[in-house]
Write an enzyme that holds these catalytic residues in place. Structure first.
Site, PDB file in Angstrom:
ATOM      1  N   SER A 173       0.794  -1.245   0.000  1.00  0.00           N
ATOM      2  CA  SER A 173       0.000   0.000   0.000  1.00  0.00           C
ATOM      3  C   SER A 173       0.817   1.281   0.000  1.00  0.00           C
ATOM      4  O   SER A 173       0.246   2.357  -0.201  1.00  0.00           O
ATOM      5  CB  SER A 173      -0.947   0.023   1.201  1.00  0.00           C
ATOM      6  N   TYR A 204      -4.692   4.023   7.925  1.00  0.00           N
ATOM      7  CA  TYR A 204      -6.048   3.478   8.123  1.00  0.00           C
ATOM      8  C   TYR A 204      -6.571   3.821   9.509  1.00  0.00           C
ATOM      9  O   TYR A 204      -6.437   4.960   9.940  1.00  0.00           O
ATOM     10  CB  TYR A 204      -6.048   1.957   7.855  1.00  0.00           C
ATOM     11  N   VAL A 222       1.314  -3.425   3.842  1.00  0.00           N
ATOM     12  CA  VAL A 222       1.191  -4.679   4.575  1.00  0.00           C
ATOM     13  C   VAL A 222       2.441  -5.566   4.402  1.00  0.00           C
ATOM     14  O   VAL A 222       2.602  -6.572   5.096  1.00  0.00           O
ATOM     15  CB  VAL A 222      -0.144  -5.358   4.166  1.00  0.00           C
TER      16      VAL A 222
HETATM   17  O1  DON Z   1      -4.931  -5.058  -1.413  1.00  0.00           O
HETATM   18  C1  DON Z   1      -4.340  -5.449  -0.426  1.00  0.00           C
HETATM   19  O2  DON Z   1      -4.905  -5.942   0.535  1.00  0.00           O
HETATM   20  C2  DON Z   1      -2.825  -5.285  -0.415  1.00  0.00           C
HETATM   21  N1  DON Z   1      -2.313  -5.410  -1.750  1.00  0.00           N
HETATM   22  C3  DON Z   1      -2.423  -3.959   0.112  1.00  0.00           C
HETATM   23  C4  DON Z   1      -2.928  -3.690   1.507  1.00  0.00           C
HETATM   24  C5  DON Z   1      -1.966  -2.960   2.362  1.00  0.00           C
HETATM   25  O3  DON Z   1      -0.801  -2.864   2.098  1.00  0.00           O
HETATM   26  C6  DON Z   1      -2.499  -2.432   3.648  1.00  0.00           C
HETATM   27  N2  DON Z   1      -1.452  -1.793   4.397  1.00  0.00           N
HETATM   28  N3  DON Z   1      -1.125  -1.752   5.502  1.00  0.00           N
END
Ligand code: DON
Length: 309
Positions: free
Chosen positions: A64, A243, A261
């Site tokens: 993200s 978030y 993430v």
């Molecule tokens: O779409 C998703 O769930 C992941 N590709 C990205 C989510 C993410 O990185 C949330 N961050 N903390």
């Protein structure tokens, strides 16, 4: 002010000795394999100097954190019309939540939750095939990092596609309100590739430098976004970048930041530094545990904040 290299060395040494490292993301199987013992940090200064410590040259899945850059790309291509498709309010909900989308008629709260980032991808895709849009995104990162070696990890992209039911739900739901214009599988294909970009802390901090320098890359002289737009992207990073942990991050670190993430965080000290930190273990809301702690220490020891004099 403390010597920056010394502070980075101290922080990396403290992180190496920390037993409580959080939990590596489990819902993307390819990310669940990553060794939680790693920690890297890098700081790019306005003159382009990069200082670093720990595993700062080890590549990781930026996930993200990429959303900051795709927002900048979309704003550059489409201007403020982006805001008719996505809001700029903190959601107070997890990054993959669907609850507000129904009440708010398919318009995501902000560009950093998954729904918002998927809508931003749909905007970037206008007039492009998915492959071209992926090419445009990767070129943008290479340009900003001044490094043509940056690649996408196809294994991660495929792993996420195979386990992407939640994101597919968000995309279909938005499409039912007319807020996704392209076929959902095309949009998700681009989104998963964007998230699967591999960068190390040195590259990521370099790529974020324009946000610390009034929208301009001070090394190449390129105006990436206008000064006002850079301020606004920083504002959204501060309010929405972590978030439902955004308030806590602002409280502890006091700088705009965007987490992923994969355990990466990009943080911006306007006028002073672009900072990238990475440690794969996550806290309860999905943000890097040691990464946040490291930024808290760095900001405190260097006296970097957006809330001071
Ligand atoms: O779409 C998703 O769930 C992941 N590709 C990205 C989510 C993410 O990185 C949330 N961050 N903390």
């Amino acid at each position: 002010m403390r010597d920056l290299q010394q502070v980075l060395n101290e922080i990396a040494a403290e992180a190496a000795g920390d037993e409580d490292r959080g939990v590596v993301a489990q819902y993307i199987p390819e990310l669940a394999k990553v060794d939680a013992k790693q920690f890297g940090i890098a700081v790019t200064l306005p003159d382009g100097t990069v200082l670093s410590a720990g595993d700062s040259a080890t590549g990781f899945s930026i996930q993200s954190v990429s959303k900051v850059f795709t927002l900048a790309l979309a704003l550059g291509k489409l201007g403020d019309s982006v805001w008719s498709r996505v809001g700029r309010e903190p959601s107070g909900n997890p990054f993959n939540s669907i609850v507000q989308l129904e009440q708010e008629k398919g318009r995501p709260r902000n560009p950093f939750i998954n729904a918002g980032a998927i809508a931003v991808v749909d905007l970037i895709m206008a007039g492009h095939q998915p492959k071209e849009a992926i090419g445009e995104i990767i070129q943008f990162f290479r340009h900003l990092a001044d490094d043509d070696s940056i690649l996408i990890d196809e294994h991660v992209a495929r792993s996420e596609t195979a386990h992407g039911d939640r994101n597919a739900s968000l995309a279909h739901f938005m499409r039912s309100f007319g807020n996704i214009h392209h076929p959902v599988d095309h949009v998700l294909g681009v989104y998963f590739h964007q998230c699967a970009l591999v960068m190390n802390c040195r590259q990521l901090s370099r790529a974020g430098l324009f946000l610390a320098s009034q929208g301009r890359d001070p090394v190449t002289g390129a105006q990436v976004v206008s000064e006002q737009r850079a301020r606004r992207i920083n504002a959204i990073m501060l309010t929405c970048g972590h978030y439902d942990g955004s308030g806590e991050f602002a409280f502890r670190v006091g700088l705009p930041g965007k987490s992923g993430v994969g355990g990466g965080i990009l943080a911006i000290a306007p006028g002073k530094a672009s900072i990238a930190v990475w440690s794969p273990g996550l806290d309860r809301v999905g943000n890097s545990k040691l990464g946040t702690a490291a930024l808290e220490q760095l900001a405190r020891r260097m006296d970097w904040t957006v809330f001071g004099a």
